[in-house]
Enzyme design. Structure first.
Site, mmCIF file in Angstrom:
data_model
loop_
_atom_site.group_PDB
_atom_site.id
_atom_site.type_symbol
_atom_site.label_atom_id
_atom_site.label_comp_id
_atom_site.label_asym_id
_atom_site.label_seq_id
_atom_site.Cartn_x
_atom_site.Cartn_y
_atom_site.Cartn_z
ATOM 1 N N LYS A 128 4.186 7.713 -17.392
ATOM 2 C CA LYS A 128 3.985 6.260 -17.280
ATOM 3 C C LYS A 128 3.364 5.922 -15.914
ATOM 4 O O LYS A 128 2.388 5.177 -15.827
ATOM 5 C CB LYS A 128 5.315 5.514 -17.421
ATOM 6 C CG LYS A 128 6.184 5.934 -18.616
ATOM 7 C CD LYS A 128 5.649 5.473 -19.920
ATOM 8 C CE LYS A 128 6.639 5.624 -21.060
ATOM 9 N NZ LYS A 128 7.084 6.985 -21.373
ATOM 10 N N LYS A 163 9.715 -0.678 -20.968
ATOM 11 C CA LYS A 163 10.039 0.671 -21.439
ATOM 12 C C LYS A 163 10.540 1.521 -20.282
ATOM 13 O O LYS A 163 10.174 1.312 -19.119
ATOM 14 C CB LYS A 163 8.816 1.331 -22.079
ATOM 15 C CG LYS A 163 7.551 1.345 -21.232
ATOM 16 C CD LYS A 163 6.361 1.835 -22.057
ATOM 17 C CE LYS A 163 5.055 1.692 -21.314
ATOM 18 N NZ LYS A 163 3.892 2.101 -22.124
ATOM 19 N N ARG A 213 -4.573 8.149 -29.262
ATOM 20 C CA ARG A 213 -4.350 9.343 -28.455
ATOM 21 C C ARG A 213 -5.691 10.053 -28.301
ATOM 22 O O ARG A 213 -6.267 10.544 -29.273
ATOM 23 C CB ARG A 213 -3.316 10.254 -29.138
ATOM 24 C CG ARG A 213 -3.229 11.674 -28.602
ATOM 25 C CD ARG A 213 -2.798 11.758 -27.150
ATOM 26 N NE ARG A 213 -1.551 11.083 -26.863
ATOM 27 C CZ ARG A 213 -0.339 11.629 -27.030
ATOM 28 N NH1 ARG A 213 -0.231 12.854 -27.497
ATOM 29 N NH2 ARG A 213 0.747 10.954 -26.708
ATOM 30 N N ARG A 228 -2.727 5.672 -33.825
ATOM 31 C CA ARG A 228 -1.391 5.614 -34.429
ATOM 32 C C ARG A 228 -1.068 4.152 -34.691
ATOM 33 O O ARG A 228 -0.877 3.371 -33.768
ATOM 34 C CB ARG A 228 -0.383 6.286 -33.494
ATOM 35 C CG ARG A 228 -0.693 7.779 -33.332
ATOM 36 C CD ARG A 228 -0.089 8.389 -32.100
ATOM 37 N NE ARG A 228 -0.595 7.771 -30.885
ATOM 38 C CZ ARG A 228 -0.125 8.051 -29.669
ATOM 39 N NH1 ARG A 228 0.856 8.917 -29.523
ATOM 40 N NH2 ARG A 228 -0.634 7.464 -28.607
ATOM 41 N N ARG A 236 5.505 -0.520 -32.110
ATOM 42 C CA ARG A 236 5.255 0.830 -31.611
ATOM 43 C C ARG A 236 4.422 1.608 -32.620
ATOM 44 O O ARG A 236 4.748 1.670 -33.797
ATOM 45 C CB ARG A 236 6.574 1.571 -31.364
ATOM 46 C CG ARG A 236 7.493 0.854 -30.386
ATOM 47 C CD ARG A 236 8.877 1.487 -30.355
ATOM 48 N NE ARG A 236 9.502 1.422 -31.667
ATOM 49 C CZ ARG A 236 10.609 2.088 -31.987
ATOM 50 N NH1 ARG A 236 11.186 2.882 -31.106
ATOM 51 N NH2 ARG A 236 11.138 1.977 -33.198
ATOM 52 N N ASP A 276 -3.146 7.800 -23.737
ATOM 53 C CA ASP A 276 -2.784 6.782 -24.715
ATOM 54 C C ASP A 276 -3.531 5.498 -24.364
ATOM 55 O O ASP A 276 -3.416 4.989 -23.243
ATOM 56 C CB ASP A 276 -1.275 6.542 -24.714
ATOM 57 C CG ASP A 276 -0.511 7.684 -25.375
ATOM 58 O OD1 ASP A 276 -1.164 8.571 -25.954
ATOM 59 O OD2 ASP A 276 0.733 7.674 -25.307
ATOM 60 N N GLU A 284 -0.548 5.235 -21.015
ATOM 61 C CA GLU A 284 0.160 6.425 -20.547
ATOM 62 C C GLU A 284 -0.828 7.581 -20.439
ATOM 63 O O GLU A 284 -1.865 7.595 -21.102
ATOM 64 C CB GLU A 284 1.294 6.845 -21.508
ATOM 65 C CG GLU A 284 2.420 5.851 -21.617
ATOM 66 C CD GLU A 284 3.555 6.356 -22.507
ATOM 67 O OE1 GLU A 284 3.658 7.588 -22.711
ATOM 68 O OE2 GLU A 284 4.326 5.518 -22.985
ATOM 69 N N ASN A 286 -0.264 11.558 -20.906
ATOM 70 C CA ASN A 286 0.743 12.545 -21.305
ATOM 71 C C ASN A 286 0.343 13.935 -20.842
ATOM 72 O O ASN A 286 -0.705 14.451 -21.249
ATOM 73 C CB ASN A 286 0.913 12.525 -22.824
ATOM 74 C CG ASN A 286 1.500 11.214 -23.309
ATOM 75 O OD1 ASN A 286 2.706 11.054 -23.374
ATOM 76 N ND2 ASN A 286 0.632 10.256 -23.624
#
Length: 317
Positions: A128, A163, A213, A228, A236, A276, A284, A286
């Site tokens: 994050k 979050k 992604r 997604r 979400r 993301d 984000e 990852n």
């Protein structure tokens, strides 16, 4: 090459969507030798990094083998540096156990092993917080443990996402609007009564079109991403939270985002990364064990794990 994978128990993976098994299949197809270890198998003895490592064989034709998709040999003590490449594919939580594993892997790195991804960067680049280094690519974002600051942020933007900094798979993500009845209790829970910082971001309405992604290999984007898409009534998009995965070619904006972030990833030794992106904003970055390879491969006929190994092979020559 000799390739060691450090992962969660292989017998527990989701065989239909696991990215790590795609990497192992690609390694086998390309003639590499595989070893397998859990975090608990890694250790330091007299200043050197070792593992109790099992030889691993994997089978892509598992449907013809009654679902038999792997075989492990007997564990034996080996120097981690005897492997050319070590894939650190342990899923979060990013806890103290994970951090200690990166210290052991860092010792293996000093002895000559190539760790994907670089252990120091796994520690440094919280998924994050790392994104906040690219603030020009983010919506308004606040990181704090102070409820009063988050309430001010909510009053300013009216509709926000909050979050935890250590969540995965969409866990602990809440949408708050001005007048929501549970603002106080949500913030108390997430900040553990004001003792732990969390992230607040302006809500991005484009989430209805998907949380994309974008996979990065050595700083370069894979040409397709996985959008997604949230279930109806859900904020979400994470697949683990019931989102539906739809592979798409990268847009020009996606490519521009990747071009801005890619050089920093290369500089930090982050070879395999998932960005993301919602709308045109990075939410984000990852770095621990990015996924979505299988879904993109299935929809576009790519072999992303082969692309990764092509880079790894070139890097070791």
């Amino acid at each position: 090459m000799r390739v060691l994978v450090v992962m969660d128990p292989i017998e527990n993976i989701n065989l239909k969507k696991d990215t790590t098994i795609a990497m192992l299949w690609a390694a086998k197809r390309r003639g590499h030798t595989l070893g397998y270890a859990l975090q608990d198998d890694l250790f330091i003895d007299a200043g050197k990094a070792f593992g109790t490592i099992a030889p691993l064989n994997v089978f892509e034709d598992y449907a013809d083998r009654n679902g038999h998709y792997f075989e492990l040999g007997d564990k034996q003590r080996e120097s981690l540096a005897s492997y050319d490449v070590i894939l650190m594919r342990k899923d979060p939580p990013f806890d103290l156990r994970f951090i200690y594993s990166t210290y052991i892997l860092e010792q293996a790195e000093r002895e000559g092993a190539w760790i994907i991804n670089k252990p120091q960067s796994l520690r440094d680049c919280n998924e994050k917080l790392f994104a906040t280094q690219f603030s020009e690519l983010q919506v308004p974002t606040l990181v704090t443990s102070q409820e009063s600051l988050i309430r001010e942020f909510l009053a300013t933007y009216g509709d926000i996402i909050v979050k935890p900094l250590d969540g995965m798979g969409g866990t602990g993500i809440f949408r708050l609007t001005v007048g929501s009845p549970n603002v106080g209790s949500t913030l108390e829970m997430l900040t553990i009564l004001g003792t732990q910082p969390i992230m607040a971001q302006r809500y991005i309405p484009e989430i209805v079109d998907g949380d994309k992604r974008i996979l990065m290999i050595n700083g370069e984007p894979v040409p397709y991403c996985l959008a997604r898409i949230p279930q109806a009534g859900e904020t979400r998009g994470n697949l683990a939270a019931g989102g539906r995965g739809e592979a798409r070619p990268l847009t020009d904006k996606d490519k521009a985002i990747a071009a801005k972030i890619g050089p920093t990833l290369r500089e930090k030794g982050l070879v395999f990364v998932g960005l993301d992106v919602i709308g045109e904003y990075v939410t984000e970055i990852n770095v621990t064990s990015p996924t979505c390879v299988r879904e993109i491969d299935a929809q576009f006929g790519t072999s992303i794990a082969d692309d990764l190994f092509a880079v790894l092979e070139q890097g070791r020559h």
